[in-house]
Design a protein around this motif. Structure first.
Motif, PDB file in Angstrom:
ATOM      1  N   ALA A  14       1.645  38.105 -29.194  1.00  0.00           N
ATOM      2  CA  ALA A  14       1.326  39.087 -27.991  1.00  0.00           C
ATOM      3  C   ALA A  14       0.194  38.746 -27.521  1.00  0.00           C
ATOM      4  CB  ALA A  14       1.448  40.665 -28.395  1.00  0.00           C
ATOM      5  N   LEU A  15      -0.805  38.161 -28.217  1.00  0.00           N
ATOM      6  CA  LEU A  15      -2.160  38.007 -27.600  1.00  0.00           C
ATOM      7  C   LEU A  15      -2.245  36.513 -27.198  1.00  0.00           C
ATOM      8  CD1 LEU A  15      -4.078  39.574 -30.497  1.00  0.00           C
ATOM      9  CD2 LEU A  15      -4.382  40.333 -28.225  1.00  0.00           C
ATOM     10  N   ALA A  16      -1.180  35.744 -27.047  1.00  0.00           N
ATOM     11  CA  ALA A  16      -1.299  34.294 -26.911  1.00  0.00           C
ATOM     12  C   ALA A  16      -1.757  34.053 -25.461  1.00  0.00           C
ATOM     13  CB  ALA A  16       0.077  33.848 -26.745  1.00  0.00           C
ATOM     14  N   GLY A  17      -1.789  34.861 -24.415  1.00  0.00           N
ATOM     15  CA  GLY A  17      -2.127  34.649 -23.112  1.00  0.00           C
ATOM     16  C   GLY A  17      -3.455  35.207 -22.709  1.00  0.00           C
ATOM     17  N   VAL A  18      -4.013  36.077 -23.892  1.00  0.00           N
ATOM     18  CA  VAL A  18      -5.431  36.767 -23.633  1.00  0.00           C
ATOM     19  C   VAL A  18      -6.641  35.735 -23.921  1.00  0.00           C
ATOM     20  CG1 VAL A  18      -6.724  38.713 -24.335  1.00  0.00           C
ATOM     21  CG2 VAL A  18      -4.146  38.610 -24.337  1.00  0.00           C
ATOM     22  N   ASP A  19      -7.574  35.381 -22.831  1.00  0.00           N
ATOM     23  CA  ASP A  19      -8.540  34.794 -23.025  1.00  0.00           C
ATOM     24  C   ASP A  19      -9.615  35.240 -24.290  1.00  0.00           C
ATOM     25  OD1 ASP A  19      -7.993  32.767 -21.051  1.00  0.00           O
ATOM     26  OD2 ASP A  19      -8.934  34.007 -19.604  1.00  0.00           O
ATOM     27  N   GLY A  20     -10.340  34.581 -24.842  1.00  0.00           N
ATOM     28  CA  GLY A  20     -11.333  34.866 -25.617  1.00  0.00           C
ATOM     29  C   GLY A  20     -10.930  35.501 -26.889  1.00  0.00           C
ATOM     30  N   VAL A  21      -9.745  35.424 -27.504  1.00  0.00           N
ATOM     31  CA  VAL A  21      -9.096  35.808 -28.766  1.00  0.00           C
ATOM     32  C   VAL A  21      -9.457  34.928 -29.842  1.00  0.00           C
ATOM     33  CG1 VAL A  21      -7.024  36.287 -29.984  1.00  0.00           C
ATOM     34  CG2 VAL A  21      -7.480  36.841 -27.589  1.00  0.00           C
ATOM     35  N   ASP A  98      -1.996  45.674 -25.539  1.00  0.00           N
ATOM     36  CA  ASP A  98      -2.584  45.739 -24.010  1.00  0.00           C
ATOM     37  C   ASP A  98      -3.708  46.812 -24.248  1.00  0.00           C
ATOM     38  OD1 ASP A  98      -1.022  43.671 -23.245  1.00  0.00           O
ATOM     39  OD2 ASP A  98       0.260  44.994 -22.262  1.00  0.00           O
ATOM     40  N   HIS A  99      -3.369  48.072 -24.866  1.00  0.00           N
ATOM     41  CA  HIS A  99      -4.289  49.074 -24.878  1.00  0.00           C
ATOM     42  C   HIS A  99      -5.587  48.655 -25.776  1.00  0.00           C
ATOM     43  CE1 HIS A  99      -4.902  53.598 -25.338  1.00  0.00           C
ATOM     44  NE2 HIS A  99      -5.551  53.220 -26.260  1.00  0.00           N
ATOM     45  N   GLY A 100      -5.169  47.950 -26.856  1.00  0.00           N
ATOM     46  CA  GLY A 100      -6.423  47.512 -27.692  1.00  0.00           C
ATOM     47  C   GLY A 100      -7.369  46.389 -27.052  1.00  0.00           C
ATOM     48  N   VAL A 101      -6.763  45.561 -26.325  1.00  0.00           N
ATOM     49  CA  VAL A 101      -7.259  44.639 -25.568  1.00  0.00           C
ATOM     50  C   VAL A 101      -8.159  45.326 -24.328  1.00  0.00           C
ATOM     51  CG1 VAL A 101      -7.072  42.651 -23.850  1.00  0.00           C
ATOM     52  CG2 VAL A 101      -5.973  42.721 -26.037  1.00  0.00           C
ATOM     53  N   THR A 102      -7.651  46.226 -23.600  1.00  0.00           N
ATOM     54  CA  THR A 102      -8.251  47.244 -22.682  1.00  0.00           C
ATOM     55  C   THR A 102      -9.675  47.764 -23.390  1.00  0.00           C
ATOM     56  OG1 THR A 102      -6.473  47.219 -21.243  1.00  0.00           O
ATOM     57  CG2 THR A 102      -8.418  48.784 -20.965  1.00  0.00           C
ATOM     58  N   ALA A 103      -9.460  48.364 -24.452  1.00  0.00           N
ATOM     59  CA  ALA A 103     -10.403  48.937 -25.068  1.00  0.00           C
ATOM     60  C   ALA A 103     -11.576  48.033 -25.640  1.00  0.00           C
ATOM     61  CB  ALA A 103      -9.847  49.897 -26.535  1.00  0.00           C
ATOM     62  N   ALA A 104     -11.202  47.176 -25.967  1.00  0.00           N
ATOM     63  CA  ALA A 104     -12.249  46.219 -26.431  1.00  0.00           C
ATOM     64  C   ALA A 104     -12.753  45.410 -25.210  1.00  0.00           C
ATOM     65  CB  ALA A 104     -11.534  44.883 -27.468  1.00  0.00           C
ATOM     66  N   ARG A 105     -12.368  45.207 -24.240  1.00  0.00           N
ATOM     67  CA  ARG A 105     -13.167  44.478 -23.206  1.00  0.00           C
ATOM     68  C   ARG A 105     -13.875  45.542 -22.444  1.00  0.00           C
ATOM     69  NH1 ARG A 105      -8.321  40.924 -20.894  1.00  0.00           N
ATOM     70  NH2 ARG A 105      -8.792  39.163 -22.018  1.00  0.00           N
ATOM     71  N   SER A 106     -13.863  46.918 -22.691  1.00  0.00           N
ATOM     72  CA  SER A 106     -14.677  47.765 -22.114  1.00  0.00           C
ATOM     73  C   SER A 106     -15.998  47.967 -22.864  1.00  0.00           C
ATOM     74  CB  SER A 106     -13.999  49.358 -22.277  1.00  0.00           C
ATOM     75  OG  SER A 106     -13.900  49.772 -23.562  1.00  0.00           O
ATOM     76  N   LEU A 107     -16.183  47.340 -24.102  1.00  0.00           N
ATOM     77  CA  LEU A 107     -17.313  47.278 -24.975  1.00  0.00           C
ATOM     78  C   LEU A 107     -18.040  46.194 -24.888  1.00  0.00           C
ATOM     79  CD1 LEU A 107     -15.571  48.830 -28.079  1.00  0.00           C
ATOM     80  CD2 LEU A 107     -17.028  49.929 -26.458  1.00  0.00           C
ATOM     81  N   PRO A 108     -19.430  45.927 -25.001  1.00  0.00           N
ATOM     82  CA  PRO A 108     -20.117  44.800 -24.849  1.00  0.00           C
ATOM     83  C   PRO A 108     -19.436  43.598 -25.799  1.00  0.00           C
ATOM     84  CG  PRO A 108     -21.531  46.793 -25.170  1.00  0.00           C
ATOM     85  CD  PRO A 108     -20.125  47.302 -25.599  1.00  0.00           C
ATOM     86  N   SER A 109     -19.627  42.570 -25.374  1.00  0.00           N
ATOM     87  CA  SER A 109     -19.398  41.428 -26.084  1.00  0.00           C
ATOM     88  C   SER A 109     -20.263  41.205 -27.119  1.00  0.00           C
ATOM     89  CB  SER A 109     -19.184  40.114 -24.991  1.00  0.00           C
ATOM     90  OG  SER A 109     -18.245  40.011 -24.146  1.00  0.00           O
ATOM     91  N   ARG A 110     -19.689  40.586 -28.334  1.00  0.00           N
ATOM     92  CA  ARG A 110     -20.520  40.434 -29.544  1.00  0.00           C
ATOM     93  C   ARG A 110     -20.967  39.018 -29.457  1.00  0.00           C
ATOM     94  NH1 ARG A 110     -20.194  44.566 -33.647  1.00  0.00           N
ATOM     95  NH2 ARG A 110     -19.234  46.500 -32.791  1.00  0.00           N
TER      96      ARG A 110
END
Length: 110
Positions: A14-21, A98-110
């Motif tokens: 499900a995360l295969a197409g998501v950048d930065g995983v 998708d919900h988790g990715v959206t929430a994670a992207r809303s936070l500052p990168s580490r």
């Protein structure tokens, strides 16, 4: 109980197409980070641990298969516990991811 490797593989797909995983074993499970911030995990309790904006969790919580996360009796703000039956279909899992990715992207990168 260890994490479910089938759920972990489905999360990977499900995360295969998501950048930065990236992936990291932690707390007996396997977490999936987006730009260094955990978005979702195959939980050591057999389900999925999901990052969620605390102000935007109401629409996804059903009180049965998706609930607020607790650790040692304490609520974990910004995290939801998702039972395996809530991600039985690929569509359900993708919605959760998708919900988790959206929430994670809303936070500052580490």
């Amino acid at each position: 109980m260890p994490y479910d490797p089938v759920i972990a593989d489905r999360l990977r797909a499900a995360l295969a197409g998501v950048d930065g995983v990236s992936e990291k074993r932690m707390f007996g499970g396997v977490g999936f980070m987006v730009n260094g911030t955990m978005a979702v995990a195959a939980s050591s309790t057999g389900g999925v641990m999901l990052r969620s904006d605390p102000d935007d969790s109401g629409g996804i919580i059903d009180g049965v298969a998706i609930t607020g996360m607790e650790m040692k009796g304490r609520p974990m703000k910004g995290w939801l516990a998702v039972l395996p039956e809530a991600v039985a279909t690929d569509e359900d899992l993708q919605r959760i991811v998708d919900h988790g990715v959206t929430a994670a992207r809303s936070l500052p990168s580490r």
